[in-house]
Design a protein around this motif. Structure first.
Motif, short mmCIF file in Angstrom:
data_model
loop_
_atom_site.label_atom_id
_atom_site.label_comp_id
_atom_site.label_asym_id
_atom_site.label_seq_id
_atom_site.Cartn_x
_atom_site.Cartn_y
_atom_site.Cartn_z
N GLU A 56 0.82 -1.21 0.00
CA GLU A 56 0.00 0.00 0.00
C GLU A 56 0.86 1.26 0.00
OE1 GLU A 56 -3.88 1.88 2.27
OE2 GLU A 56 -2.99 0.04 3.05
N PHE A 57 1.90 1.29 0.83
CA PHE A 57 2.79 2.45 0.93
C PHE A 57 3.51 2.73 -0.40
CE2 PHE A 57 7.08 4.12 1.66
CZ PHE A 57 6.77 5.36 2.19
N GLN A 58 4.15 1.70 -0.93
CA GLN A 58 4.94 1.91 -2.15
C GLN A 58 4.07 2.25 -3.36
OE1 GLN A 58 8.35 -0.35 -3.25
NE2 GLN A 58 8.78 -0.98 -1.13
N LEU A 59 2.91 1.62 -3.45
CA LEU A 59 2.03 1.95 -4.58
C LEU A 59 1.44 3.35 -4.43
CD1 LEU A 59 0.29 -1.46 -5.37
CD2 LEU A 59 2.21 -0.37 -6.55
N LYS A 60 1.17 3.78 -3.20
CA LYS A 60 0.72 5.16 -2.99
C LYS A 60 1.82 6.14 -3.40
CE LYS A 60 -2.84 5.00 0.56
NZ LYS A 60 -3.16 5.18 1.98
N GLU A 61 3.06 5.81 -3.06
CA GLU A 61 4.20 6.64 -3.47
C GLU A 61 4.29 6.75 -4.99
OE1 GLU A 61 6.99 8.14 -1.46
OE2 GLU A 61 5.25 8.14 -0.14
N ALA A 62 3.86 5.67 -5.67
CA ALA A 62 3.88 5.66 -7.14
C ALA A 62 2.60 6.26 -7.72
CB ALA A 62 4.06 4.23 -7.63
N GLY A 63 1.72 6.75 -6.85
CA GLY A 63 0.52 7.44 -7.32
C GLY A 63 -0.74 6.60 -7.42
N TRP A 77 -5.78 -12.61 6.53
CA TRP A 77 -6.00 -12.42 5.10
C TRP A 77 -6.30 -10.95 4.89
CZ3 TRP A 77 -10.67 -14.81 2.01
CH2 TRP A 77 -10.59 -14.44 0.68
N ILE A 78 -5.40 -10.26 4.25
CA ILE A 78 -5.62 -8.85 3.94
C ILE A 78 -5.75 -8.72 2.43
CG2 ILE A 78 -4.66 -6.51 4.02
CD1 ILE A 78 -3.26 -7.30 6.64
N LEU A 79 -6.79 -8.01 2.01
CA LEU A 79 -7.07 -7.81 0.60
C LEU A 79 -6.92 -6.33 0.29
CD1 LEU A 79 -9.97 -9.26 -1.41
CD2 LEU A 79 -9.75 -6.79 -1.29
N LEU A 80 -6.17 -6.04 -0.75
CA LEU A 80 -6.00 -4.68 -1.26
C LEU A 80 -6.59 -4.65 -2.66
CD1 LEU A 80 -2.26 -4.21 -0.23
CD2 LEU A 80 -4.24 -3.29 0.97
N ASP A 81 -7.67 -3.91 -2.85
CA ASP A 81 -8.38 -3.87 -4.12
C ASP A 81 -8.00 -2.60 -4.88
OD1 ASP A 81 -10.16 -3.73 -6.23
OD2 ASP A 81 -11.95 -3.99 -4.99
N TYR A 82 -7.28 -2.79 -5.98
CA TYR A 82 -6.87 -1.67 -6.83
C TYR A 82 -7.73 -1.59 -8.09
CZ TYR A 82 -2.87 -1.03 -3.81
OH TYR A 82 -2.07 -0.77 -2.72
N GLY A 83 -8.89 -2.22 -8.07
CA GLY A 83 -9.78 -2.22 -9.23
C GLY A 83 -9.39 -3.27 -10.23
N THR A 84 -8.35 -3.02 -10.98
CA THR A 84 -7.90 -3.97 -12.00
C THR A 84 -6.98 -5.05 -11.43
OG1 THR A 84 -6.05 -2.54 -12.58
CG2 THR A 84 -8.07 -2.31 -13.89
N VAL A 85 -6.45 -4.80 -10.24
CA VAL A 85 -5.54 -5.74 -9.57
C VAL A 85 -6.01 -5.90 -8.12
CG1 VAL A 85 -3.17 -6.19 -8.82
CG2 VAL A 85 -3.59 -5.07 -11.03
N ILE A 86 -6.13 -7.14 -7.69
CA ILE A 86 -6.48 -7.41 -6.30
C ILE A 86 -5.35 -8.19 -5.67
CG2 ILE A 86 -8.13 -8.47 -4.71
CD1 ILE A 86 -10.28 -8.01 -6.86
N VAL A 87 -4.80 -7.64 -4.60
CA VAL A 87 -3.68 -8.26 -3.89
C VAL A 87 -4.23 -8.95 -2.64
CG1 VAL A 87 -1.47 -7.83 -2.73
CG2 VAL A 87 -2.12 -6.45 -4.72
N HIS A 88 -3.92 -10.24 -2.52
CA HIS A 88 -4.34 -11.04 -1.37
C HIS A 88 -3.08 -11.44 -0.61
CE1 HIS A 88 -8.39 -11.88 -3.09
NE2 HIS A 88 -7.74 -11.85 -4.24
N VAL A 89 -3.01 -11.11 0.67
CA VAL A 89 -1.88 -11.51 1.50
C VAL A 89 -2.44 -12.35 2.65
CG1 VAL A 89 0.14 -10.76 2.79
CG2 VAL A 89 -0.71 -9.34 0.91
N PHE A 90 -1.97 -13.57 2.76
CA PHE A 90 -2.50 -14.54 3.72
C PHE A 90 -1.45 -15.03 4.70
CE2 PHE A 90 -4.50 -15.45 -0.40
CZ PHE A 90 -5.84 -15.58 -0.10
#
Length: 119
Positions: A56-63, A77-90
């Motif tokens: 989340e931090f690095q992608l925010k830094e990239a805009g 299980w943490i899910l980060l939804d970027y619309g076109t990309v969904i990141v799942h960390v388990f």
């Protein structure tokens, strides 16, 4: 940021933070949910949170900020939804329980080994 570029950047961030069992799945042919799923496993609930925080931090830094996040309270299980990309960390246990690897096996498994060796 283009969807594949975003997915690859997330994979690289997770790899740098020592995520386990990294997987990138193209799902455009099997679902309209997103273009890519990124799956990663942390070694503990603390590691899971640290991995998600770093993405989340690095992608925010990239805009690019996530549209939505889920799971920060559980840390399994943490899910980060970027619309076109969904990141799942388990955690290992959560990944085995939810078994998204099997559920999305009809998606395109993208070989990330070459991506991770690029400078």
């Amino acid at each position: 940021m283009e969807p594949k570029e975003l997915a690859v950047k997330a994979v690289k961030i997770l790899d740098q933070k020592k995520a386990k069992a990294l997987k990138l799945i193209g799902i455009t042919q099997v679902s309209s949910l997103a273009d890519y799923f990124v799956l990663a496993t942390g070694t503990s609930s603390t590691h899971v949170k640290a991995l998600a925080d770093e993405v989340e931090f690095q992608l925010k830094e990239a805009g690019t900020a996530p549209n939505h996040t889920e799971g920060y309270r559980s840390n399994s299980w943490i899910l980060l939804d970027y619309g076109t990309v969904i990141v799942h960390v388990f955690t290992k246990e959560a990944r085995e329980f939810y078994d998204l690897d099997r559920m999305w096996q009809d998606g395109e498994a993208i070989d990330i080994s070459a991506l991770l060796t690029e400078e």
